[in-house]
Design a protein around this motif. Structure first.
Motif, PDB file in Angstrom:
ATOM      1  N   PRO A  99      44.133  83.287  70.788  1.00 58.23           N
ATOM      2  CA  PRO A  99      44.874  82.019  70.885  1.00 58.23           C
ATOM      3  C   PRO A  99      45.986  81.972  69.836  1.00 58.23           C
ATOM      4  CG  PRO A  99      42.497  81.640  70.821  1.00 58.23           C
ATOM      5  CD  PRO A  99      42.710  83.091  70.482  1.00 58.23           C
ATOM      6  N   LEU A 100      47.008  81.185  70.112  1.00 57.73           N
ATOM      7  CA  LEU A 100      48.064  80.919  69.124  1.00 57.73           C
ATOM      8  C   LEU A 100      47.912  79.480  68.675  1.00 57.73           C
ATOM      9  CD1 LEU A 100      50.715  81.806  67.669  1.00 57.73           C
ATOM     10  CD2 LEU A 100      51.943  80.751  69.584  1.00 57.73           C
ATOM     11  N   TYR A 101      47.779  79.267  67.373  1.00 53.60           N
ATOM     12  CA  TYR A 101      47.657  77.917  66.816  1.00 53.60           C
ATOM     13  C   TYR A 101      48.986  77.549  66.160  1.00 53.60           C
ATOM     14  CZ  TYR A 101      44.987  73.872  65.229  1.00 53.60           C
ATOM     15  OH  TYR A 101      44.499  72.592  65.059  1.00 53.60           O
ATOM     16  N   VAL A 102      49.492  76.359  66.483  1.00 53.77           N
ATOM     17  CA  VAL A 102      50.811  75.935  66.015  1.00 53.77           C
ATOM     18  C   VAL A 102      50.675  74.736  65.079  1.00 53.77           C
ATOM     19  CG1 VAL A 102      53.134  75.218  66.691  1.00 53.77           C
ATOM     20  CG2 VAL A 102      51.794  76.700  68.214  1.00 53.77           C
ATOM     21  N   LEU A 103      51.240  74.867  63.870  1.00 52.28           N
ATOM     22  CA  LEU A 103      51.354  73.776  62.909  1.00 52.28           C
ATOM     23  C   LEU A 103      52.827  73.590  62.578  1.00 52.28           C
ATOM     24  CD1 LEU A 103      48.514  74.787  60.387  1.00 52.28           C
ATOM     25  CD2 LEU A 103      48.373  73.000  62.129  1.00 52.28           C
ATOM     26  N   SER A 104      53.223  72.365  62.273  1.00 47.82           N
ATOM     27  CA  SER A 104      54.625  72.154  61.886  1.00 47.82           C
ATOM     28  C   SER A 104      54.743  70.973  60.941  1.00 47.82           C
ATOM     29  CB  SER A 104      55.503  71.918  63.119  1.00 47.82           C
ATOM     30  OG  SER A 104      55.157  70.700  63.758  1.00 47.82           O
ATOM     31  N   ASP A 105      55.831  70.970  60.189  1.00 50.35           N
ATOM     32  CA  ASP A 105      56.218  69.825  59.360  1.00 50.35           C
ATOM     33  C   ASP A 105      55.122  69.438  58.367  1.00 50.35           C
ATOM     34  OD1 ASP A 105      58.903  68.957  60.707  1.00 50.35           O
ATOM     35  OD2 ASP A 105      57.511  69.306  62.359  1.00 50.35           O
ATOM     36  N   VAL A 106      54.616  70.437  57.658  1.00 47.55           N
ATOM     37  CA  VAL A 106      53.590  70.175  56.641  1.00 47.55           C
ATOM     38  C   VAL A 106      54.219  69.512  55.418  1.00 47.55           C
ATOM     39  CG1 VAL A 106      51.766  71.216  55.242  1.00 47.55           C
ATOM     40  CG2 VAL A 106      52.299  72.166  57.503  1.00 47.55           C
ATOM     41  N   HIS A 107      55.417  69.910  55.065  1.00 44.08           N
ATOM     42  CA  HIS A 107      56.183  69.307  53.960  1.00 44.08           C
ATOM     43  C   HIS A 107      55.462  69.414  52.621  1.00 44.08           C
ATOM     44  CE1 HIS A 107      59.621  67.731  56.210  1.00 44.08           C
ATOM     45  NE2 HIS A 107      58.768  67.489  57.198  1.00 44.08           N
ATOM     46  N   ILE A 108      54.966  70.609  52.340  1.00 47.05           N
ATOM     47  CA  ILE A 108      54.382  70.866  51.021  1.00 47.05           C
ATOM     48  C   ILE A 108      55.464  70.674  49.950  1.00 47.05           C
ATOM     49  CG2 ILE A 108      53.475  72.710  49.539  1.00 47.05           C
ATOM     50  CD1 ILE A 108      52.070  73.786  52.095  1.00 47.05           C
ATOM     51  N   GLY A 109      55.073  70.047  48.849  1.00 46.60           N
ATOM     52  CA  GLY A 109      56.011  69.767  47.767  1.00 46.60           C
ATOM     53  C   GLY A 109      56.738  68.456  47.907  1.00 46.60           C
ATOM     54  N   VAL A 110      56.300  67.620  48.836  1.00 46.17           N
ATOM     55  CA  VAL A 110      56.980  66.350  49.092  1.00 46.17           C
ATOM     56  C   VAL A 110      56.948  65.456  47.852  1.00 46.17           C
ATOM     57  CG1 VAL A 110      54.921  65.157  49.970  1.00 46.17           C
ATOM     58  CG2 VAL A 110      57.179  64.441  50.738  1.00 46.17           C
ATOM     59  N   THR A 111      58.044  64.752  47.627  1.00 49.66           N
ATOM     60  CA  THR A 111      58.120  63.766  46.552  1.00 49.66           C
ATOM     61  C   THR A 111      58.520  62.431  47.164  1.00 49.66           C
ATOM     62  OG1 THR A 111      58.770  65.450  44.943  1.00 49.66           O
ATOM     63  CG2 THR A 111      59.196  63.155  44.357  1.00 49.66           C
ATOM     64  N   ARG A 112      57.585  61.541  47.283  1.00 49.37           N
ATOM     65  CA  ARG A 112      57.844  60.219  47.833  1.00 49.37           C
ATOM     66  C   ARG A 112      58.128  59.247  46.691  1.00 49.37           C
ATOM     67  NH1 ARG A 112      59.285  61.559  52.208  1.00 49.37           N
ATOM     68  NH2 ARG A 112      57.895  62.046  53.950  1.00 49.37           N
ATOM     69  N   SER A 113      59.107  58.382  46.884  1.00 55.56           N
ATOM     70  CA  SER A 113      59.383  57.336  45.900  1.00 55.56           C
ATOM     71  C   SER A 113      59.044  55.963  46.481  1.00 55.56           C
ATOM     72  CB  SER A 113      60.841  57.385  45.445  1.00 55.56           C
ATOM     73  OG  SER A 113      61.715  57.318  46.552  1.00 55.56           O
ATOM     74  N   ALA A 114      59.461  55.710  47.723  1.00 55.79           N
ATOM     75  CA  ALA A 114      59.181  54.410  48.348  1.00 55.79           C
ATOM     76  C   ALA A 114      57.683  54.240  48.552  1.00 55.79           C
ATOM     77  CB  ALA A 114      59.902  54.307  49.690  1.00 55.79           C
ATOM     78  N   GLY A 115      57.151  53.139  48.025  1.00 53.19           N
ATOM     79  CA  GLY A 115      55.753  52.800  48.267  1.00 53.19           C
ATOM     80  C   GLY A 115      54.755  53.533  47.406  1.00 53.19           C
ATOM     81  N   THR A 116      55.232  54.239  46.378  1.00 55.60           N
ATOM     82  CA  THR A 116      54.310  55.012  45.548  1.00 55.60           C
ATOM     83  C   THR A 116      54.479  54.668  44.072  1.00 55.60           C
ATOM     84  OG1 THR A 116      55.845  56.852  45.186  1.00 55.60           O
ATOM     85  CG2 THR A 116      54.460  56.958  47.163  1.00 55.60           C
ATOM     86  N   THR A 117      53.533  55.136  43.275  1.00 56.61           N
ATOM     87  CA  THR A 117      53.669  55.195  41.823  1.00 56.61           C
ATOM     88  C   THR A 117      53.755  56.679  41.462  1.00 56.61           C
ATOM     89  OG1 THR A 117      51.283  55.378  41.431  1.00 56.61           O
ATOM     90  CG2 THR A 117      52.206  53.144  41.610  1.00 56.61           C
ATOM     91  N   PRO A 118      54.148  57.033  40.246  1.00 54.72           N
ATOM     92  CA  PRO A 118      54.148  58.455  39.876  1.00 54.72           C
ATOM     93  C   PRO A 118      52.791  59.123  40.091  1.00 54.72           C
ATOM     94  CG  PRO A 118      55.395  57.196  38.273  1.00 54.72           C
ATOM     95  CD  PRO A 118      54.758  56.185  39.198  1.00 54.72           C
ATOM     96  N   THR A 119      51.719  58.380  39.816  1.00 57.50           N
ATOM     97  CA  THR A 119      50.379  58.943  39.983  1.00 57.50           C
ATOM     98  C   THR A 119      50.053  59.169  41.454  1.00 57.50           C
ATOM     99  OG1 THR A 119      49.587  57.881  37.955  1.00 57.50           O
ATOM    100  CG2 THR A 119      47.918  58.558  39.554  1.00 57.50           C
ATOM    101  N   SER A 120      50.349  58.184  42.295  1.00 56.95           N
ATOM    102  CA  SER A 120      50.001  58.329  43.710  1.00 56.95           C
ATOM    103  C   SER A 120      50.902  59.342  44.406  1.00 56.95           C
ATOM    104  CB  SER A 120      50.061  56.973  44.427  1.00 56.95           C
ATOM    105  OG  SER A 120      51.388  56.483  44.525  1.00 56.95           O
ATOM    106  N   ALA A 121      52.160  59.444  43.989  1.00 59.42           N
ATOM    107  CA  ALA A 121      53.057  60.443  44.579  1.00 59.42           C
ATOM    108  C   ALA A 121      52.553  61.850  44.279  1.00 59.42           C
ATOM    109  CB  ALA A 121      54.474  60.252  44.055  1.00 59.42           C
ATOM    110  N   TYR A 122      52.069  62.079  43.054  1.00 57.37           N
ATOM    111  CA  TYR A 122      51.516  63.384  42.705  1.00 57.37           C
ATOM    112  C   TYR A 122      50.234  63.655  43.488  1.00 57.37           C
ATOM    113  CZ  TYR A 122      49.548  67.216  39.992  1.00 57.37           C
ATOM    114  OH  TYR A 122      49.010  68.417  39.619  1.00 57.37           O
ATOM    115  N   ALA A 123      49.388  62.623  43.624  1.00 59.36           N
ATOM    116  CA  ALA A 123      48.143  62.792  44.384  1.00 59.36           C
ATOM    117  C   ALA A 123      48.438  63.139  45.841  1.00 59.36           C
ATOM    118  CB  ALA A 123      47.306  61.516  44.295  1.00 59.36           C
ATOM    119  N   LEU A 124      49.484  62.545  46.419  1.00 58.29           N
ATOM    120  CA  LEU A 124      49.872  62.856  47.790  1.00 58.29           C
ATOM    121  C   LEU A 124      50.278  64.325  47.904  1.00 58.29           C
ATOM    122  CD1 LEU A 124      50.645  62.119  50.707  1.00 58.29           C
ATOM    123  CD2 LEU A 124      52.859  61.346  49.822  1.00 58.29           C
ATOM    124  N   ARG A 125      51.063  64.821  46.951  1.00 62.45           N
ATOM    125  CA  ARG A 125      51.460  66.234  46.961  1.00 62.45           C
ATOM    126  C   ARG A 125      50.246  67.149  46.977  1.00 62.45           C
ATOM    127  NH1 ARG A 125      54.800  67.624  41.932  1.00 62.45           N
ATOM    128  NH2 ARG A 125      53.920  69.671  42.408  1.00 62.45           N
TER     129      ARG A 125
END
Length: 359
Positions: free
Chosen positions: A3-29
């Motif tokens: 089988p072929l398994y397809v993943l896309s748009d993982v966005h590793i390394g994302v840095t969110r500013s809207a709706g986050t704090t520095p702590t929660s943005a790091y936890a999301l990463r």
């Protein structure tokens, strides 16, 4: 054939500013990397793997995240010694400056050296296994249109990293589009067109009989990184392709990870959702209370992202729209100003800019 398994748009390394704090943005990463590893271990066993663009969130990501991604993928390749990995590059994986080597390209090079017969990096267009064909992100819309014309007849699955039927995307070279008209023409000689880049699931038959495989399949992303990713989804799925056809593999469930909370219920909210959309209506006199409650809630909540979608009177102050540095850089300030002026006024402005050498 595997089988072929397809993943896309993982966005590793994302840095969110809207709706986050520095702590929660790091936890999301960190959560995104962890979930990616879990998907590889739990869902992509005994399969080939296609990463259909935007594995990373920016063309350069923190070295810690890059090395962790390398370790996860190399561990997966060693644990699945008969499997192939295809790394298709998306717009976030590449720099607009072709002289700069991106983190995703560097990852592809070191994986290719470690597993030379099993890792394929796709930058442009390339045929892969089982009469399948991949077109990565390319530099501009004209190149994408050319690559689409060159897709071989009889291709069973065509994988793209682009918008579907979004004319606005064509105004930015770093976000490409395939129109419905183009998709209809392709569907006459291609089995199914599978899109990465768009984060929400959709499919289109384009005249095919009900119950058959869609002509267009927009899988969506598998790991949310924003509240906007969660809207309109009961679940998110990976895509598994076998000899029997396509299978959507549920990997994320909104009821477990996403909550809508009325702003005046925040003090009593006891849920554990990682993505929270604060909603409701308030009058102008309550606006300060809304902002204060949300700010206090963010400072104490372990949630990754908490966005404000409260309507103040007739004003919608939603934070759900994610604006990236790429969006800001691509915005045509001069064009927006000239649209507000008469042609005569516009000529005066352009003459002044030329006189002072302003670009």
């Amino acid at each position: 054939m595997k089988p072929l398994y397809v993943l896309s748009d993982v966005h590793i390394g994302v840095t969110r500013s809207a709706g986050t704090t520095p702590t929660s943005a790091y936890a999301l990463r960190q959560q995104i990397i962890q979930r990616f590893g879990e998907l590889l271990t739990e869902n992509v066993r005994d399969s080939d793997l296609l990463l259909n663009g935007d594995l990373f969130d920016e063309y350069q990501i923190p070295l810690h995240d890059l090395m962790k991604t390398y370790m996860l993928l190399s561990d997966w390749l060693m644990a699945n010694p008969e499997s192939q990995m295809y790394l298709g590059l998306g717009n976030h994986d590449l720099s607009k400056d072709s002289t700069k080597l991106s983190s995703a390209e560097f990852l592809g090079q070191i994986l290719s050296q470690a597993f030379p017969t099993r890792v394929t990096v796709i930058k442009g267009a390339q045929a892969i296994r089982d009469n399948m064909y991949v077109i990565s992100h390319v530099a501009n819309q004209d190149l994408m249109d050319m690559e689409l014309e060159n897709v071989p007849d009889g291709t069973s699955y065509l994988f793209l990293h682009a918008n579907y039927n979004n004319g606005f995307a064509q105004q930015s070279d770093h976000s490409l589009d395939v129109s419905e008209e183009q998709a209809r023409k392709l569907a006459q000689r291609v089995g199914t067109i599978v899109f990465g880049h768009v984060h929400q699931y959709e499919h289109h038959m384009l005249g095919r009989p009900k119950g058959s495989t869609p002509a267009v399949l927009v899988v969506g992303n598998q790991i949310p990184s924003s509240v906007a990713d969660c809207l309109g989804n009961d679940e998110k799925c990976g895509l598994r392709i076998t000899g029997a056809g396509v299978e959507l593999d549920p990997v994320w469930f909104a009821e477990q990870d996403f909550a809508r909370v009325q702003w005046d219920d925040l003090p009593s909210y006891q849920g554990d959702a990682n993505f929270i959309r604060v909603e409701g209506n308030a009058d102008a006199a309550q606006a300060a209370d809304v902002i204060s409650l949300i700010s206090k809630f963010r400072s104490k909540s372990p949630a990754f992202v908490i966005t404000n979608a409260v309507k103040i009177g007739e004003t919608d102050i939603s934070e759900d729209l994610q604006i990236t540095a790429e969006d800001v850089r691509s915005f045509d300030v001069l064009g927006a100003v000239l649209e507000l002026l008469t042609p005569e006024e516009g000529e005066v402005v352009k003459n002044l800019l030329e006189k002072h050498h302003v670009e």
